[in-house]
Write a protein that holds these residues in place. Structure first.
Motif, PDB file in Angstrom:
ATOM      1  N   ALA A  99      -3.589   0.721  -8.469  1.00 38.76           N
ATOM      2  CA  ALA A  99      -2.283   2.242  -8.142  1.00 38.76           C
ATOM      3  C   ALA A  99      -3.101   2.971  -9.044  1.00 38.76           C
ATOM      4  O   ALA A  99      -2.003   4.094  -9.685  1.00 38.76           O
ATOM      5  N   HIS A 102      -6.853   6.576  -7.943  1.00 35.15           N
ATOM      6  CA  HIS A 102      -6.367   7.680  -6.572  1.00 35.15           C
ATOM      7  C   HIS A 102      -6.043   9.214  -7.659  1.00 35.15           C
ATOM      8  O   HIS A 102      -6.048   9.883  -6.741  1.00 35.15           O
ATOM      9  N   TRP A 103      -6.085   8.449  -8.714  1.00 36.05           N
ATOM     10  CA  TRP A 103      -5.387  10.062  -9.695  1.00 36.05           C
ATOM     11  C   TRP A 103      -6.441  10.728  -9.655  1.00 36.05           C
ATOM     12  O   TRP A 103      -6.215  11.874 -10.464  1.00 36.05           O
ATOM     13  N   GLY A 129      -3.928   4.548  -2.811  1.00 31.33           N
ATOM     14  CA  GLY A 129      -4.140   4.774  -1.816  1.00 31.33           C
ATOM     15  C   GLY A 129      -5.070   5.131  -1.109  1.00 31.33           C
ATOM     16  O   GLY A 129      -6.548   5.893  -1.768  1.00 31.33           O
ATOM     17  N   ASN A 133      -2.896   8.397   2.971  1.00 31.97           N
ATOM     18  CA  ASN A 133      -1.656   7.733   1.987  1.00 31.97           C
ATOM     19  C   ASN A 133      -0.505   9.167   1.547  1.00 31.97           C
ATOM     20  O   ASN A 133      -0.462  10.193   1.569  1.00 31.97           O
ATOM     21  N   ILE A 134       0.677   8.269   1.905  1.00 28.38           N
ATOM     22  CA  ILE A 134       2.418   9.368   1.442  1.00 28.38           C
ATOM     23  C   ILE A 134       1.958  10.595   2.040  1.00 28.38           C
ATOM     24  O   ILE A 134       1.846  12.104   2.182  1.00 28.38           O
ATOM     25  N   PHE A 160      -8.056   9.494  -1.472  1.00 29.71           N
ATOM     26  CA  PHE A 160      -6.910   8.397  -0.535  1.00 29.71           C
ATOM     27  C   PHE A 160      -8.036   8.849   0.394  1.00 29.71           C
ATOM     28  O   PHE A 160      -8.103   9.341   1.493  1.00 29.71           O
ATOM     29  N   TRP A 196      11.871   9.352  -6.980  1.00 27.80           N
ATOM     30  CA  TRP A 196       9.936   9.678  -5.952  1.00 27.80           C
ATOM     31  C   TRP A 196       9.273  10.590  -6.927  1.00 27.80           C
ATOM     32  O   TRP A 196       8.759  10.388  -7.747  1.00 27.80           O
ATOM     33  N   PHE A 200       6.429  11.021  -9.861  1.00 27.36           N
ATOM     34  CA  PHE A 200       5.207  11.199  -9.129  1.00 27.36           C
ATOM     35  C   PHE A 200       4.607  12.697  -9.051  1.00 27.36           C
ATOM     36  O   PHE A 200       3.425  12.027  -8.779  1.00 27.36           O
ATOM     37  N   ARG A 201       5.782  13.214  -8.938  1.00 29.64           N
ATOM     38  CA  ARG A 201       5.237  14.489  -8.458  1.00 29.64           C
ATOM     39  C   ARG A 201       5.350  15.317  -9.241  1.00 29.64           C
ATOM     40  O   ARG A 201       5.655  16.857  -9.271  1.00 29.64           O
ATOM     41  N   TYR A 239       2.980   4.740   2.042  1.00 29.49           N
ATOM     42  CA  TYR A 239       2.410   4.148   1.278  1.00 29.49           C
ATOM     43  C   TYR A 239       1.540   3.814   2.229  1.00 29.49           C
ATOM     44  O   TYR A 239       1.176   2.872   3.116  1.00 29.49           O
ATOM     45  N   ARG A 241      -2.593   1.333   1.332  1.00 30.89           N
ATOM     46  CA  ARG A 241      -3.500   0.740  -0.191  1.00 30.89           C
ATOM     47  C   ARG A 241      -4.187   1.159   1.183  1.00 30.89           C
ATOM     48  O   ARG A 241      -5.152   0.012   2.308  1.00 30.89           O
TER      49      ARG A 241
HETATM   50  C1  BEZ Z   1       0.422   5.947  -4.772  1.00 26.24           C
HETATM   51  O1  BEZ Z   1      -0.136   5.413  -3.822  1.00 26.24           O
HETATM   52  O2  BEZ Z   1       0.539   4.947  -5.328  1.00 26.24           O
HETATM   53  C2  BEZ Z   1       0.450   6.950  -5.480  1.00 26.24           C
HETATM   54  C3  BEZ Z   1       0.041   7.807  -4.647  1.00 26.24           C
HETATM   55  C4  BEZ Z   1       0.013   9.738  -5.249  1.00 26.24           C
HETATM   56  C5  BEZ Z   1       2.059   9.401  -6.389  1.00 26.24           C
HETATM   57  C6  BEZ Z   1       2.591   8.699  -6.779  1.00 26.24           C
HETATM   58  C7  BEZ Z   1       1.867   6.635  -5.635  1.00 26.24           C
END
Ligand code: BEZ
Length: 249
Positions: A99, A102-103, A129, A133-134, A160, A196, A200-201, A239, A241
């Motif tokens: 995890a 993807h950043w 991700g 993803n999301i 992603f 969340w 995460f944002r 999510y 993966r």
């Molecule tokens: C994740 O896929 O783990 C993730 C993606 C974006 C923000 C936070 C988590």
């Protein structure tokens, strides 16, 4: 990358599931006693610490000083580095990542650094991700932030990829791909969608004025409630993966 910053306390409350759900990718890594393994993007080191039970020598690497301090407090050995500029050469039996990949969109730099860090035949095992993803969360953020002149996707600068896309990147970096799977994994959120978003944002949220931030959070949560909150009031993140194992050729 986004202006995302990490608060170790908030992460411990709202992000613990990230390490808890990693047992399958740890199984794919199969760490062994005596191996030297780099945990790339180790965060607060909760998973790195658990993998020490295998007898492998685990080194955690992250760019966030706050997260590294939390990892050190658990007794994890750490190195501070940006994953796009890894400082290692031929010293690891395996590189692991959960995890974190993807950043960044600078994947060629990441993969070149991982390749350099590994011994010949060393393995790179990771989960990140993947395509889709999301998707609902991202779409809601795009829609709600647009009137504020913010492109949420550009701001997040996440990556992603599909299986084909990441296979090509790994092969282009000199790896042989052994396993590659795209796995939808709806994930129960312990603190709901609002927590969340704030965990995460926070990168995009912290750039907004206080009153706008609260409105944005409220509107995103309202848009997502019909699709990601079940009839018992439990929130799920959509999510997906991408899990893979590659070997340095
Ligand atoms: C994740 O896929 O783990 C993730 C993606 C974006 C923000 C936070 C988590």
């Amino acid at each position: 990358m986004s202006g995302q910053t990490w608060d170790a306390q908030r992460y411990a409350e709202n992000g613990r599931f990230v390490a808890d759900l990693a047992m399958e990718v740890v199984g794919l890594l199969a760490p062994k006693s005596g191996e030297r393994i780099l945990d790339l993007g180790c965060g607060d080191g909760a998973l790195t610490d658990r993998m020490k039970e295998s007898g492998a020598e685990m080194i955690g690497c992250d760019r966030s000083p706050q997260m590294l301090a939390a990892a050190e407090a658990r007794g994890v050995r750490t190195v501070q580095a940006d994953m796009t500029a890894l400082p290692f050469a031929g010293e690891f039996d395996a590189v692991f990542s959960n995890a974190a990949l993807h950043w960044t969109r600078s994947q060629r730099e990441v993969l070149a650094g991982v390749f350099r860090a590994l011994r010949p035949d060393g393995r790179f095992v990771a989960e990140m991700g993947g395509l889709g993803n999301i998707a609902a969360i991202r779409t809601a953020l795009q829609a709600v932030l647009r009137p504020y002149g913010v492109d949420a996707e550009e701001h997040a600068a996440s990556f992603f990829p599909s299986k084909d896309e990441y296979t090509a990147l790994l092969e282009g970096a000199g790896f042989r791909v052994d396993r590659m799977a795209l796995i939808p994994r709806p994930t129960r959120l312990p603190g709901g969608m609002e927590d969340w978003l704030r965990t995460f944002r926070n990168g995009v949220l912290q750039d907004l004025p206080d009153d706008a931030r609260e409105t944005v959070v409220r509107e995103v949560v309202a848009l997502l409630r019909p699709v990601l909150c079940d009839s018992a009031g439990v929130w799920w993140a959509d999510y997906v993966r991408l899990r893979f194992k590659a070997v340095r050729g």
